[in-house]
Motif scaffolding. Structure first.
Motif, mmCIF file in Angstrom:
data_model
loop_
_atom_site.group_PDB
_atom_site.id
_atom_site.type_symbol
_atom_site.label_atom_id
_atom_site.label_comp_id
_atom_site.label_asym_id
_atom_site.label_seq_id
_atom_site.Cartn_x
_atom_site.Cartn_y
_atom_site.Cartn_z
ATOM 1 N N GLU A 14 -14.160 -13.056 36.618
ATOM 2 C CA GLU A 14 -13.886 -14.448 37.035
ATOM 3 C C GLU A 14 -13.235 -15.185 36.076
ATOM 4 O OE1 GLU A 14 -16.947 -18.289 36.558
ATOM 5 O OE2 GLU A 14 -17.938 -16.655 37.489
ATOM 6 N N ASN A 15 -13.094 -14.877 34.800
ATOM 7 C CA ASN A 15 -12.236 -15.646 33.877
ATOM 8 C C ASN A 15 -11.127 -14.770 33.426
ATOM 9 O OD1 ASN A 15 -11.429 -18.121 32.639
ATOM 10 N ND2 ASN A 15 -12.812 -17.840 31.036
ATOM 11 N N SER A 40 -20.423 -18.404 36.382
ATOM 12 C CA SER A 40 -20.996 -19.034 37.627
ATOM 13 C C SER A 40 -21.605 -18.129 38.413
ATOM 14 C CB SER A 40 -19.938 -19.788 38.183
ATOM 15 O OG SER A 40 -19.047 -18.981 38.934
ATOM 16 N N ARG A 41 -21.359 -16.854 38.344
ATOM 17 C CA ARG A 41 -22.058 -15.797 39.060
ATOM 18 C C ARG A 41 -23.581 -15.471 38.388
ATOM 19 N NH1 ARG A 41 -19.909 -11.673 42.508
ATOM 20 N NH2 ARG A 41 -21.634 -10.102 42.969
ATOM 21 N N PRO A 42 -24.681 -15.822 39.131
ATOM 22 C CA PRO A 42 -25.944 -15.598 38.604
ATOM 23 C C PRO A 42 -26.198 -14.343 37.789
ATOM 24 C CG PRO A 42 -26.302 -16.543 40.728
ATOM 25 C CD PRO A 42 -24.726 -15.979 40.712
ATOM 26 N N ARG A 83 -15.358 -13.440 30.354
ATOM 27 C CA ARG A 83 -14.755 -13.546 29.220
ATOM 28 C C ARG A 83 -14.539 -15.296 28.859
ATOM 29 N NH1 ARG A 83 -8.091 -13.503 28.419
ATOM 30 N NH2 ARG A 83 -8.468 -14.269 30.449
ATOM 31 N N ALA A 84 -15.039 -15.425 27.465
ATOM 32 C CA ALA A 84 -14.688 -16.769 27.027
ATOM 33 C C ALA A 84 -13.349 -17.298 26.615
ATOM 34 C CB ALA A 84 -15.960 -17.235 26.142
ATOM 35 N N GLY A 116 -12.487 -3.627 39.436
ATOM 36 C CA GLY A 116 -13.519 -4.345 40.385
ATOM 37 C C GLY A 116 -13.665 -6.022 39.966
ATOM 38 N N LYS A 117 -14.336 -6.424 40.809
ATOM 39 C CA LYS A 117 -14.970 -7.824 40.338
ATOM 40 C C LYS A 117 -16.085 -7.856 39.443
ATOM 41 C CE LYS A 117 -12.969 -9.953 44.651
ATOM 42 N NZ LYS A 117 -13.034 -10.879 45.321
#
Length: 133
Positions: free
Chosen positions: A78-79, A92-94, A99-100, A121-122
């Motif tokens: 996501e990041n 945000s994905r439960p 990555r911060a 992949g995701k």
């Protein structure tokens, strides 16, 4: 407060005192740890269990939670792609970490460091060194 799986990132449940739930928001300061499939040491109330029986935890409502150490963790890109050594935080994905990168949100939201990269992949599982910060 809900069924979780190995590798899920957990946070304090603000509605139920002393209960945990899957993380659902990015950079969550209520982060506690990661569901461990095979902990080396397990605290059960006032009891200490060293090297619990093999097989481990896969799914349920009473998971062993890694507060430190090496554990598989669910991650998302996501990041951006994750490299070994990257700090990880809630996404945000439960139940997933990402990555911060936002230095202003870092403090109190970092759950650990990636011990291996994640580019495929995701979502997936990678080994993480849990070091809450």
């Amino acid at each position: 407060t809900e069924e979780v799986e190995r590798g899920d990132v957990l946070v304090m449940d603000e509605k139920e005192k002393f209960k945990l739930k899957r993380a659902t928001g990015a950079y969550d300061k209520k982060v506690i740890g990661i569901v461990s499939q095979s902990p080396a040491i397990l605290f059960k109330g006032s009891q200490l269990e060293i090297a619990p029986p093999p097989g481990g935890f896969l799914k349920g409502t009473k998971p062993p939670v890694a507060l430190s150490g090496r554990v598989l963790c669910k991650v998302t890109n996501e990041n951006g792609p994750i490299e070994a050594g990257d700090f990880l935080t809630t996404s945000s994905r439960p139940g997933y970490a990402m990555r911060a990168t936002d230095k202003e949100k870092f403090f109190g939201t970092v759950l650990g460091k990636a011990l291996e990269p994640f580019h495929r992949g995701k979502t997936g599982l990678i080994l993480v060194l849990v070091t809450l910060q």
